[in-house]
Scaffold this active site. Structure first.
Site, PDB file in Angstrom:
ATOM      1  N   SER A  69       0.812  -1.222   0.000  1.00 47.74           N
ATOM      2  CA  SER A  69       0.000   0.000   0.000  1.00 47.74           C
ATOM      3  C   SER A  69       0.842   1.267   0.000  1.00 47.74           C
ATOM      4  O   SER A  69       0.296   2.366   0.061  1.00 47.74           O
ATOM      5  CB  SER A  69      -0.883   0.038   1.254  1.00 47.74           C
ATOM      6  OG  SER A  69      -1.705  -1.078   1.304  1.00 47.74           O
ATOM      7  N   THR A  71       4.141   1.098   1.874  1.00 53.51           N
ATOM      8  CA  THR A  71       4.963   0.960   3.086  1.00 53.51           C
ATOM      9  C   THR A  71       6.375   1.523   2.883  1.00 53.51           C
ATOM     10  O   THR A  71       6.871   2.281   3.721  1.00 53.51           O
ATOM     11  CB  THR A  71       5.102  -0.539   3.465  1.00 53.51           C
ATOM     12  OG1 THR A  71       3.878  -1.216   3.177  1.00 53.51           O
ATOM     13  CG2 THR A  71       5.501  -0.715   4.896  1.00 53.51           C
ATOM     14  N   THR A  72       7.009   1.126   1.781  1.00 51.73           N
ATOM     15  CA  THR A  72       8.409   1.515   1.543  1.00 51.73           C
ATOM     16  C   THR A  72       8.515   3.038   1.480  1.00 51.73           C
ATOM     17  O   THR A  72       9.430   3.639   2.046  1.00 51.73           O
ATOM     18  CB  THR A  72       8.900   0.889   0.212  1.00 51.73           C
ATOM     19  OG1 THR A  72       8.513  -0.485   0.178  1.00 51.73           O
ATOM     20  CG2 THR A  72      10.393   1.010   0.048  1.00 51.73           C
ATOM     21  N   TRP A  73       7.577   3.640   0.793  1.00 53.12           N
ATOM     22  CA  TRP A  73       7.552   5.104   0.639  1.00 53.12           C
ATOM     23  C   TRP A  73       7.338   5.781   1.993  1.00 53.12           C
ATOM     24  O   TRP A  73       8.065   6.711   2.373  1.00 53.12           O
ATOM     25  CB  TRP A  73       6.426   5.463  -0.338  1.00 53.12           C
ATOM     26  CG  TRP A  73       6.394   6.872  -0.821  1.00 53.12           C
ATOM     27  CD1 TRP A  73       7.385   7.817  -0.726  1.00 53.12           C
ATOM     28  CD2 TRP A  73       5.298   7.496  -1.501  1.00 53.12           C
ATOM     29  NE1 TRP A  73       6.960   8.979  -1.313  1.00 53.12           N
ATOM     30  CE2 TRP A  73       5.696   8.819  -1.788  1.00 53.12           C
ATOM     31  CE3 TRP A  73       4.026   7.070  -1.898  1.00 53.12           C
ATOM     32  CZ2 TRP A  73       4.853   9.714  -2.460  1.00 53.12           C
ATOM     33  CZ3 TRP A  73       3.196   7.953  -2.560  1.00 53.12           C
ATOM     34  CH2 TRP A  73       3.607   9.262  -2.848  1.00 53.12           C
ATOM     35  N   HIS A 134       2.754  -4.617   9.807  1.00 51.60           N
ATOM     36  CA  HIS A 134       1.623  -4.945   8.925  1.00 51.60           C
ATOM     37  C   HIS A 134       0.457  -5.505   9.736  1.00 51.60           C
ATOM     38  O   HIS A 134      -0.567  -5.890   9.172  1.00 51.60           O
ATOM     39  CB  HIS A 134       2.028  -6.001   7.897  1.00 51.60           C
ATOM     40  CG  HIS A 134       2.827  -5.481   6.733  1.00 51.60           C
ATOM     41  ND1 HIS A 134       2.574  -4.291   6.113  1.00 51.60           N
ATOM     42  CD2 HIS A 134       3.855  -6.043   6.038  1.00 51.60           C
ATOM     43  CE1 HIS A 134       3.422  -4.114   5.101  1.00 51.60           C
ATOM     44  NE2 HIS A 134       4.211  -5.160   5.039  1.00 51.60           N
ATOM     45  N   SER A 164      -0.185  -4.875  -7.295  1.00 51.69           N
ATOM     46  CA  SER A 164       1.162  -4.735  -6.748  1.00 51.69           C
ATOM     47  C   SER A 164       1.555  -6.016  -5.991  1.00 51.69           C
ATOM     48  O   SER A 164       2.671  -6.514  -6.126  1.00 51.69           O
ATOM     49  CB  SER A 164       1.197  -3.514  -5.817  1.00 51.69           C
ATOM     50  OG  SER A 164       2.498  -3.276  -5.374  1.00 51.69           O
ATOM     51  N   TYR A 222      -2.350   6.419  -0.258  1.00 52.27           N
ATOM     52  CA  TYR A 222      -1.285   6.471  -1.276  1.00 52.27           C
ATOM     53  C   TYR A 222      -1.633   7.495  -2.354  1.00 52.27           C
ATOM     54  O   TYR A 222      -0.806   8.306  -2.757  1.00 52.27           O
ATOM     55  CB  TYR A 222      -1.140   5.072  -1.877  1.00 52.27           C
ATOM     56  CG  TYR A 222      -0.045   4.897  -2.910  1.00 52.27           C
ATOM     57  CD1 TYR A 222       1.227   4.458  -2.526  1.00 52.27           C
ATOM     58  CD2 TYR A 222      -0.279   5.128  -4.261  1.00 52.27           C
ATOM     59  CE1 TYR A 222       2.230   4.271  -3.470  1.00 52.27           C
ATOM     60  CE2 TYR A 222       0.719   4.945  -5.204  1.00 52.27           C
ATOM     61  CZ  TYR A 222       1.975   4.516  -4.804  1.00 52.27           C
ATOM     62  OH  TYR A 222       2.970   4.334  -5.749  1.00 52.27           O
ATOM     63  N   ARG A 288       8.362  -0.911  -8.383  1.00 47.71           N
ATOM     64  CA  ARG A 288       7.910  -1.438  -9.671  1.00 47.71           C
ATOM     65  C   ARG A 288       7.494  -0.277 -10.556  1.00 47.71           C
ATOM     66  O   ARG A 288       8.304   0.251 -11.311  1.00 47.71           O
ATOM     67  CB  ARG A 288       6.771  -2.446  -9.432  1.00 47.71           C
ATOM     68  CG  ARG A 288       6.450  -3.332 -10.631  1.00 47.71           C
ATOM     69  CD  ARG A 288       5.303  -4.265 -10.265  1.00 47.71           C
ATOM     70  NE  ARG A 288       4.073  -3.526  -9.975  1.00 47.71           N
ATOM     71  CZ  ARG A 288       3.129  -3.230 -10.863  1.00 47.71           C
ATOM     72  NH1 ARG A 288       3.249  -3.633 -12.103  1.00 47.71           N
ATOM     73  NH2 ARG A 288       2.044  -2.552 -10.508  1.00 47.71           N
TER      74      ARG A 288
HETATM   75  P1  PAP Z   1       5.559  -3.706   1.326  1.00 48.52           P
HETATM   76  O1  PAP Z   1       4.262  -3.552   2.034  1.00 48.52           O
HETATM   77  O2  PAP Z   1       5.877  -5.121   0.948  1.00 48.52           O
HETATM   78  O3  PAP Z   1       6.700  -3.021   1.994  1.00 48.52           O
HETATM   79  P2  PAP Z   1       4.957  -1.491  -0.373  1.00 48.52           P
HETATM   80  O4  PAP Z   1       6.114  -0.596  -0.292  1.00 48.52           O
HETATM   81  O5  PAP Z   1       3.757  -1.162   0.443  1.00 48.52           O
HETATM   82  O6  PAP Z   1       5.394  -2.985  -0.091  1.00 48.52           O
HETATM   83  O7  PAP Z   1       4.419  -1.557  -1.857  1.00 48.52           O
HETATM   84  C1  PAP Z   1       5.210  -1.433  -2.978  1.00 48.52           C
HETATM   85  C2  PAP Z   1       4.497  -0.483  -3.903  1.00 48.52           C
HETATM   86  O8  PAP Z   1       4.858   0.859  -3.538  1.00 48.52           O
HETATM   87  C3  PAP Z   1       4.935  -0.676  -5.331  1.00 48.52           C
HETATM   88  O9  PAP Z   1       3.807  -0.324  -6.127  1.00 48.52           O
HETATM   89  P3  PAP Z   1       3.588  -0.885  -7.603  1.00 48.52           P
HETATM   90  O10 PAP Z   1       3.754  -2.364  -7.541  1.00 48.52           O
HETATM   91  O11 PAP Z   1       2.193  -0.485  -7.972  1.00 48.52           O
HETATM   92  O12 PAP Z   1       4.605  -0.218  -8.441  1.00 48.52           O
HETATM   93  C4  PAP Z   1       6.058   0.315  -5.435  1.00 48.52           C
HETATM   94  O13 PAP Z   1       6.378   0.667  -6.759  1.00 48.52           O
HETATM   95  C5  PAP Z   1       5.483   1.482  -4.650  1.00 48.52           C
HETATM   96  N1  PAP Z   1       6.534   2.395  -4.161  1.00 48.52           N
HETATM   97  C6  PAP Z   1       7.726   2.077  -3.602  1.00 48.52           C
HETATM   98  N2  PAP Z   1       8.414   3.181  -3.305  1.00 48.52           N
HETATM   99  C7  PAP Z   1       7.662   4.234  -3.690  1.00 48.52           C
HETATM  100  C8  PAP Z   1       7.853   5.662  -3.655  1.00 48.52           C
HETATM  101  N3  PAP Z   1       8.956   6.198  -3.187  1.00 48.52           N
HETATM  102  N4  PAP Z   1       6.855   6.430  -4.150  1.00 48.52           N
HETATM  103  C9  PAP Z   1       5.716   5.897  -4.641  1.00 48.52           C
HETATM  104  N5  PAP Z   1       5.486   4.559  -4.712  1.00 48.52           N
HETATM  105  C10 PAP Z   1       6.437   3.729  -4.233  1.00 48.52           C
END
Ligand code: PAP
Length: 326
Positions: A69, A71-73, A134, A164, A222, A288
């Site tokens: 959702s 998380t990383t961001w 989580h 995702s 998001y 991604r």
């Molecule tokens: P996690 O819960 O396993 O840590 P999480 O970071 O929530 O994963 O989700 C990854 C999604 O956040 C990816 O989305 P997508 O598959 O639709 O591309 C990833 O690209 C997106 N993401 C990671 N970093 C960022 C960022 N800095 N800004 C915006 N979206 C991001």
């Protein structure tokens, strides 16, 4: 100590065997229905240790989310804000040389191995401690709800979250239920079966808490963060009550924070292009597309209809809604 931990491991195994289990998107071969959520096998020992042994401090800050959702961001943004005094130079910031998941740990994950070392390192962390989870709100360790620690929650429209998750969990067999087709994984998701799901109760747990205790839980989406990052990062700064200006304009500092955590910038960093996080996921797979609305390339008309109905049904009356396109 060894005997006590053997006893605990045996009890956990017995408990795990007694729980309903399903295949679904998540870490490990199965998801187990535990305390009304689908706990990935991989996390089960860590969840138990987190619940039993973690003691929240009033100064703790938690980043909470349903997987995939944002998380990383959110980990990145919160890390920069919380540590603004320690790392005020954005040219030599830890985020340029470490992945956000290396800087902000999930206790439910790290406490699944090397328990004694990890519980000690958690209690010795510099304050304020920044951690992530989580877990659904009702399953958090009781001291988190009772203490004055703060939680920032992020959620994302259920269409993009599913895509995702599908892309992430089917990339590396050790973290996925790779036997599922896209359609099968979608059916499970519609029934709430994905790691830490159902997604609707996950969101609503934190949503309701953010309404009753706005000083405790800040609820972000998001899509909102994508659309107006300055406004929402300002909300984060105010919520955490962290002074981030040193004679500079608040908006200028906030823009720099946002820029440091921008999707394209983070994806392009050498540190995020190769290597793994704790042997379970490749770092590059956390970056991604980072877009709103990619689901349109995956869903059939009947899938769109089905998930739209479920969203309507599960969230109606809550006041929670999502933007599906950018
Ligand atoms: P996690 O819960 O396993 O840590 P999480 O970071 O929530 O994963 O989700 C990854 C999604 O956040 C990816 O989305 P997508 O598959 O639709 O591309 C990833 O690209 C997106 N993401 C990671 N970093 C960022 C960022 N800095 N800004 C915006 N979206 C991001």
């Amino acid at each position: 100590m060894a005997l006590a931990s053997d006893k605990q491991a045996n009890e956990e195994n017995e408990l795990l065997l007694s729980l309903p289990k399903e295949r679904g998107l998540g870490a490990g071969p199965y998801l187990h229905l535990f305390q009304d959520f689908w706990c990935p096998s991989f996390y089960f020992p860590g969840v138990n240790n987190f619940q039993k042994h973690f003691h929240a401090k009033d100064s703790d800050v938690f980043v909470a989310s349903f997987p995939k959702s944002g998380t990383t961001w959110l980990k990145a943004l919160t890390f920069v804000i919380v540590n603004h005094q320690r790392f005020s130079s954005f040219d030599h910031h830890p985020l340029l040389s470490s992945n956000p998941h290396e800087l902000v740990s999930f206790p439910e994950f790290i406490l699944s191995h090397d328990f004694d070392d990890q519980i000690l390192s958690l209690s010795n962390m510099t304050e304020p401690r920044l951690l992530a989870t989580h877990l659904p709100f009702p399953s958090l360790p009781k001291s988190i709800a009772k203490s004055n620690c703060k939680i920032i929650y992020i959620c994302r429209n259920p269409f993009d979250t599913f895509v995702s998750a599908w892309e992430f969990f089917t990339k590396k067999s050790s973290v996925s239920s790779h036997a599922l087709t896209f359609e099968e994984a979608f059916e499970k998701y519609c029934n709430g079966i994905m790691g830490f799901g159902p997604w609707w109760s996950h969101m609503l747990g934190y949503w309701n808490e953010s309404i009753t205790r706005p000083n405790k839980v800040l609820f972000l989406k998001y899509e909102d963060l994508k659309e107006d990052a300055v406004f929402h990062v300002k909300r984060m700064v105010e919520f955490l009550d962290i002074p981030i200006t040193q004679g500079e304009e608040t908006t200028a500092v906030i823009e720099n924070i946002i820029n440091l955590c921008r999707f394209e910038k983070m994806k392009d960093l050498e540190v995020n292009k190769s290597g793994e996080i704790d042997n379970i996921a490749e770092k590059k797979n956390f970056f991604r597309k980072g877009k709103i609305g990619d689901w349109i390339n995956y869903f059939s008309p009947s899938m769109i209809e089905k998930l739209s109905k479920i969203i309507e049904e599960k969230l109606s009356g809550s006041g929670l809604s999502f933007k599906l396109h950018s």
